[in-house]
Design a protein around this motif. Structure first.
Motif, mmCIF file in Angstrom:
data_model
loop_
_atom_site.group_PDB
_atom_site.id
_atom_site.type_symbol
_atom_site.label_atom_id
_atom_site.label_comp_id
_atom_site.label_asym_id
_atom_site.label_seq_id
_atom_site.Cartn_x
_atom_site.Cartn_y
_atom_site.Cartn_z
ATOM 1 N N ASN A 4 0.821 -1.211 0.000
ATOM 2 C CA ASN A 4 0.000 0.000 0.000
ATOM 3 C C ASN A 4 0.858 1.266 0.000
ATOM 4 N N ILE A 5 1.955 1.252 0.738
ATOM 5 C CA ILE A 5 2.867 2.401 0.736
ATOM 6 C C ILE A 5 3.364 2.661 -0.681
ATOM 7 N N THR A 6 3.782 1.602 -1.350
ATOM 8 C CA THR A 6 4.296 1.732 -2.715
ATOM 9 C C THR A 6 3.265 2.369 -3.635
ATOM 10 N N LYS A 7 2.008 1.941 -3.523
ATOM 11 C CA LYS A 7 0.961 2.461 -4.403
ATOM 12 C C LYS A 7 0.613 3.908 -4.098
ATOM 13 N N VAL A 8 0.609 4.279 -2.833
ATOM 14 C CA VAL A 8 0.338 5.676 -2.487
ATOM 15 C C VAL A 8 1.474 6.574 -2.965
ATOM 16 N N GLU A 9 2.693 6.130 -2.776
ATOM 17 C CA GLU A 9 3.840 6.937 -3.225
ATOM 18 C C GLU A 9 3.877 7.062 -4.745
ATOM 19 N N ALA A 10 3.386 6.047 -5.451
ATOM 20 C CA ALA A 10 3.383 6.067 -6.912
ATOM 21 C C ALA A 10 2.173 6.811 -7.477
ATOM 22 N N LYS A 62 9.201 7.375 2.509
ATOM 23 C CA LYS A 62 9.611 8.771 2.694
ATOM 24 C C LYS A 62 8.584 9.775 2.195
ATOM 25 N N ASP A 63 7.635 9.311 1.382
ATOM 26 C CA ASP A 63 6.690 10.237 0.763
ATOM 27 C C ASP A 63 5.251 10.023 1.219
ATOM 28 N N VAL A 64 5.062 9.468 2.435
ATOM 29 C CA VAL A 64 3.717 9.316 2.984
ATOM 30 C C VAL A 64 3.645 9.984 4.352
#
Length: 299
Positions: free
Chosen positions: A43-49, A72-74
């Protein structure tokens, strides 16, 4: 707007469907596409992307990720559960009644799940030799099946998953080992968005947060109806177990004296210290690196 559930489509995530079904999102000006999440890391990966705008993530999982150079971007903008619900769930007959019994056993979970990634810290604090525990991969939708079929002696779950586990493993009682037994100050899920969205559109974040929390409150106050709403939108999710999950989740969302949605920076600092003392993350992480206090509901 795309929203990811925390992990699959279980009762614990029904509040998003409730916010959509009851019109809370629409009243706030949003048309929301709800998709099943794959766990903290995914989920972190998808939000950052930019593939999703909001998702509830276990705060400890985010701390572990940020402390080790990721996420780093959430930013977290609201609390969903005021205490961690992370747990290992087994079944009677698997010879697991205490944390020490996990040694020599095979457990299943998604590689990105906070339960799995926090396990070394839990094991250390619970007196378990983590090197004697074998993990195999499983996706949210098939974890309970792996447990019920005997392919895993335990699975990573939230404590509220007990009714759902027992509904699948017919005739067998679930055995729950909550991480909170040894880590009592950790938060559960928090609502997360990208740092970019939080910076560029704070009013939108506040409106979305308020609508989601309205759905959260409605869900724990009306678990039966909310379970039915979940099943209506996700037919594979049974209404009864979903309602039972929401009943169990109520005390995590609204413990005595806590404000729904609030995040206390001092408590987060304590969580960081717990992880640092266990060697799970290096020194240097602070609450303000992860939490936007200007957006979180006031405590």
């Amino acid at each position: 707007m795309t929203y990811l559930t925390s992990f699959g489509n279980f009762g614990r995530d029904a509040y998003a469907w409730v916010a959509k079904e009851k019109g809370f999102f629409a009243e706030a000006g949003f048309e929301v596409d709800i998709k099943p999440g794959g766990g903290t890391g995914d989920n972190i990966t998808k939000v950052e992307a930019g593939a999703a705008m909001f998702t509830p993530l276990d705060l400890t999982g985010v701390l572990l990720a940020r402390g080790n150079g990721g996420a780093k971007d959430v930013v977290a903008v609201a609390g969903i559960q005021q205490n961690t619900m992370a747990a290992i769930i087994s079944l009677e007959g698997n010879q697991i009644t205490t944390p020490k019994d996990l040694e020599g056993k095979t457990l299943a979970d998604s590689p990105s799940s906070v339960v799995r990634n926090l396990f070394p810290t839990y094991a250390k604090l619970a007196g378990v030799d983590a090197t004697k525990v074998t993990w195999v991969n499983g996706q949210p939708a098939n974890l309970i099946g792996l447990l019920a079929s005997g392919k895993a002696a335990g699975i990573g779950q939230f404590v509220v998953g007990k009714p759902t586990v027992e509904s699948v493993a017919k005739g067998k009682k679930a055995v729950v080992l909550p991480y909170s037994d040894v880590m009592s100050d950790l938060y559960g899920n928090v609502l997360v968005t990208s740092a970019k969205i939080a910076k560029e559109n704070p009013d939108m974040v506040k409106r979305f947060t308020a609508a989601l929390i309205k759905g959260l409150v409605y869900s724990i106050d009306n678990p039966k109806e909310s379970g039915e709403i979940l099943q209506k939108n996700v037919p594979a999710s049974a209404a009864g177990p979903a309602a039972a999950e929401l009943e169990l989740m109520a005390t995590f969302v609204r413990p005595s004296g806590a404000t729904i949605g609030a995040i206390d920076a001092d408590r987060v600092a304590g969580s960081i210290k717990t992880l640092q003392d266990a060697g799970a993350i290096p020194a240097g992480l602070t609450p303000d690196q992860l939490i936007d206090s200007s957006l979180t509901p006031a405590a």
